[in-house]
Write an enzyme that holds these catalytic residues in place. Structure first.
Site, PDB file in Angstrom:
ATOM      1  CE  LYS A  13      -2.136  -1.078   3.828  1.00 12.45           C
ATOM      2  NZ  LYS A  13      -1.447  -2.335   4.127  1.00 12.45           N
ATOM      3  NE  ARG A  85      -5.007  -1.188   8.900  1.00  9.10           N
ATOM      4  CZ  ARG A  85      -3.867  -0.533   8.748  1.00  9.10           C
ATOM      5  NH1 ARG A  85      -3.797   0.537   8.006  1.00  9.10           N
ATOM      6  NH2 ARG A  85      -2.789  -0.955   9.343  1.00  9.10           N
ATOM      7  NE  ARG A 118       7.671  -2.410   6.201  1.00  9.99           N
ATOM      8  CZ  ARG A 118       6.362  -2.304   6.349  1.00  9.99           C
ATOM      9  NH1 ARG A 118       5.633  -1.729   5.413  1.00  9.99           N
ATOM     10  NH2 ARG A 118       5.766  -2.776   7.415  1.00  9.99           N
ATOM     11  NE  ARG A 151       6.040  -0.238   9.926  1.00  8.16           N
ATOM     12  CZ  ARG A 151       4.914  -0.230   9.221  1.00  8.16           C
ATOM     13  NH1 ARG A 151       4.866   0.404   8.073  1.00  8.16           N
ATOM     14  NH2 ARG A 151       3.843  -0.841   9.641  1.00  8.16           N
ATOM     15  NE  ARG A 162       1.761  -4.689  10.942  1.00  8.00           N
ATOM     16  CZ  ARG A 162       2.887  -4.639  10.216  1.00  8.00           C
ATOM     17  NH1 ARG A 162       4.016  -5.109  10.726  1.00  8.00           N
ATOM     18  NH2 ARG A 162       2.868  -4.132   9.016  1.00  8.00           N
TER      19      ARG A 162
HETATM   20  P1  AP5 Z   1       4.825  -1.595   1.781  1.00  5.22           P
HETATM   21  O1  AP5 Z   1       4.499  -0.728   0.620  1.00  5.22           O
HETATM   22  O2  AP5 Z   1       5.596  -1.011   2.903  1.00  5.22           O
HETATM   23  O3  AP5 Z   1       3.500  -2.338   2.306  1.00  5.22           O
HETATM   24  P2  AP5 Z   1       2.258  -1.765   3.129  1.00  5.22           P
HETATM   25  O4  AP5 Z   1       1.051  -2.454   2.591  1.00  5.22           O
HETATM   26  O5  AP5 Z   1       2.267  -0.279   3.132  1.00  5.22           O
HETATM   27  O6  AP5 Z   1       2.630  -2.359   4.542  1.00  5.22           O
HETATM   28  P3  AP5 Z   1       2.427  -1.778   6.004  1.00  5.22           P
HETATM   29  O7  AP5 Z   1       3.127  -2.771   6.901  1.00  5.22           O
HETATM   30  O8  AP5 Z   1       2.875  -0.353   6.110  1.00  5.22           O
HETATM   31  O9  AP5 Z   1       0.926  -1.877   6.194  1.00  5.22           O
HETATM   32  P4  AP5 Z   1       0.206  -1.958   7.506  1.00  5.22           P
HETATM   33  O10 AP5 Z   1      -1.179  -1.821   7.018  1.00  5.22           O
HETATM   34  O11 AP5 Z   1       0.481  -3.144   8.350  1.00  5.22           O
HETATM   35  O12 AP5 Z   1       0.863  -0.772   8.357  1.00  5.22           O
HETATM   36  P5  AP5 Z   1       0.476   0.745   8.569  1.00  5.22           P
HETATM   37  O13 AP5 Z   1       1.736   1.507   8.532  1.00  5.22           O
HETATM   38  O14 AP5 Z   1      -0.639   1.165   7.671  1.00  5.22           O
HETATM   39  O15 AP5 Z   1       5.612  -2.877   1.205  1.00  5.22           O
HETATM   40  C1  AP5 Z   1       6.109  -3.880   2.071  1.00  5.22           C
HETATM   41  C2  AP5 Z   1       7.514  -4.308   1.592  1.00  5.22           C
HETATM   42  O16 AP5 Z   1       7.409  -4.904   0.293  1.00  5.22           O
HETATM   43  C3  AP5 Z   1       8.505  -3.144   1.425  1.00  5.22           C
HETATM   44  O17 AP5 Z   1       9.781  -3.596   1.792  1.00  5.22           O
HETATM   45  C4  AP5 Z   1       8.471  -2.831  -0.091  1.00  5.22           C
HETATM   46  O18 AP5 Z   1       9.700  -2.285  -0.521  1.00  5.22           O
HETATM   47  C5  AP5 Z   1       8.224  -4.221  -0.678  1.00  5.22           C
HETATM   48  N1  AP5 Z   1       7.457  -4.210  -1.928  1.00  5.22           N
HETATM   49  C6  AP5 Z   1       6.425  -3.403  -2.255  1.00  5.22           C
HETATM   50  N2  AP5 Z   1       5.934  -3.733  -3.476  1.00  5.22           N
HETATM   51  C7  AP5 Z   1       6.678  -4.793  -3.907  1.00  5.22           C
HETATM   52  C8  AP5 Z   1       6.651  -5.614  -5.076  1.00  5.22           C
HETATM   53  N3  AP5 Z   1       5.749  -5.428  -6.071  1.00  5.22           N
HETATM   54  N4  AP5 Z   1       7.548  -6.629  -5.183  1.00  5.22           N
HETATM   55  C9  AP5 Z   1       8.440  -6.868  -4.182  1.00  5.22           C
HETATM   56  N5  AP5 Z   1       8.518  -6.125  -3.059  1.00  5.22           N
HETATM   57  C10 AP5 Z   1       7.640  -5.104  -2.913  1.00  5.22           C
HETATM   58  O19 AP5 Z   1      -0.108   0.716  10.042  1.00  5.22           O
HETATM   59  C11 AP5 Z   1       0.704   0.436  11.171  1.00  5.22           C
HETATM   60  C12 AP5 Z   1      -0.138   0.438  12.419  1.00  5.22           C
HETATM   61  O20 AP5 Z   1      -0.763   1.730  12.593  1.00  5.22           O
HETATM   62  C13 AP5 Z   1      -1.292  -0.546  12.466  1.00  5.22           C
HETATM   63  O21 AP5 Z   1      -0.877  -1.835  12.859  1.00  5.22           O
HETATM   64  C14 AP5 Z   1      -2.230   0.126  13.470  1.00  5.22           C
HETATM   65  O22 AP5 Z   1      -1.791  -0.104  14.790  1.00  5.22           O
HETATM   66  C15 AP5 Z   1      -2.074   1.594  13.163  1.00  5.22           C
HETATM   67  N6  AP5 Z   1      -3.059   2.088  12.182  1.00  5.22           N
HETATM   68  C16 AP5 Z   1      -2.782   2.623  10.968  1.00  5.22           C
HETATM   69  N7  AP5 Z   1      -3.911   2.957  10.319  1.00  5.22           N
HETATM   70  C17 AP5 Z   1      -4.936   2.632  11.144  1.00  5.22           C
HETATM   71  C18 AP5 Z   1      -6.355   2.727  11.037  1.00  5.22           C
HETATM   72  N8  AP5 Z   1      -6.950   3.208   9.946  1.00  5.22           N
HETATM   73  N9  AP5 Z   1      -7.107   2.276  12.083  1.00  5.22           N
HETATM   74  C19 AP5 Z   1      -6.538   1.783  13.196  1.00  5.22           C
HETATM   75  N10 AP5 Z   1      -5.190   1.661  13.360  1.00  5.22           N
HETATM   76  C20 AP5 Z   1      -4.392   2.083  12.343  1.00  5.22           C
END
Ligand code: AP5
Length: 209
Positions: A13, A85, A118, A151, A162
């Site tokens: 994402k 979410r 990552r 991270r 998660r």
């Molecule tokens: P990346 O792009 O980083 O993936 P992502 O989907 O953004 O992963 P996140 O871990 O950030 O998502 P998340 O939803 O768990 O965390 P968030 O920060 O939103 O890609 C992952 C890896 O793959 C990278 O190394 C990248 O380089 C690689 N990659 C990408 N594309 C590729 C490809 N095509 N081929 C190969 N490699 C590739 O949330 C964190 C925390 O915040 C949550 O756990 C929660 O506690 C809180 N939070 C955030 N939003 C909310 C909400 N709306 N409600 C409640 N709590 C929330």
């Protein structure tokens, strides 16, 4: 244009949102990033959510909805990365008239490999992968030259928490947005260039209609 990026933790994402935001001049709003910044600054909000973030649990809806509403109100061109979410979060932004929801589809086995490899820039938050999206110089951000770190929530125990929240609370949004005819699913398993091409085609198509 108002877009939502949906997908499991690590499905890409952040990577895709960053790319689309630059290409189509949209504001990239990552709720995960907002939460991490608030925690780093030790704000009242950051302190309140730390307990949830450390465990890999979702932050309560009422807190996230307040933050997102104050960020998007009055804005026309944005990508929401990581929000909504839950169904209550989706209902809370119903008046926003979202143009499309891009759902990144990736098998869980691939997601785990992506999360464990990552690396993030500790200064500008640019994302890398030790195997798939390598920086030019190991451990150093291409964009700002700062150190790359892992991270704290990318550990096996927290990743599994998660995922639990993803399956029970976030996955129902796929059907929710399908019923609203807003859902566009993209296969996120190919290499980054292929995924970039697929999402570019999709957004160009959405703009034409
Ligand atoms: P990346 O792009 O980083 O993936 P992502 O989907 O953004 O992963 P996140 O871990 O950030 O998502 P998340 O939803 O768990 O965390 P968030 O920060 O939103 O890609 C992952 C890896 O793959 C990278 O190394 C990248 O380089 C690689 N990659 C990408 N594309 C590729 C490809 N095509 N081929 C190969 N490699 C590739 O949330 C964190 C925390 O915040 C949550 O756990 C929660 O506690 C809180 N939070 C955030 N939003 C909310 C909400 N709306 N409600 C409640 N709590 C929330």
């Amino acid at each position: 244009m108002k877009l939502i990026l949906l997908g499991a933790p690590g499905s890409g994402k952040g990577t895709v949102s960053d790319f689309l935001a630059n290409k189509f001049k949209l504001k990239h709003i990552s709720t995960g990033e907002i939460c991490r910044e608030e925690m780093a600054k030790n704000t009242a909000f950051g302190t309140e959510i730390k307990h949830y973030m450390d465990k890999g649990n979702l932050v309560p809806d009422e807190l996230m909805i307040k933050v997102v509403n104050s960020t998007i109100t009055g804005k026309d061109d944005y990508i929401l990365d990581g929000f909504p979410r839950t169904i209550p979060q989706a209902e809370a932004i119903i008046s926003q008239k979202i143009d499309a929801v891009i759902n990144l589809d990736l098998p869980e086995s691939a997601v785990i490999e992506r999360l464990s490899g990552r690396r993030m820039c500790q200064n500008c938050n640019s994302g890398y992968h030790i195997k798939y999206i390598k920086p030019k110089k190991e451990g150093i951000c291409d964009k700002c030259g700062s150190k790359l770190i892992q991270r704290p929530d990318d550990t096996p125990k927290v990743i599994s928490e998660r995922f639990k929240d993803y399956h029970t609370k976030t996955k129902p949004l796929v059907e929710y947005y399908q019923k609203k005819k807003l859902l566009h699913t993209i296969d996120a398993s190919p290499p980054p260039e292929t995924v970039r091409k697929a999402v570019t085609e999709l957004v160009k198509e959405l703009k034409r209609n």
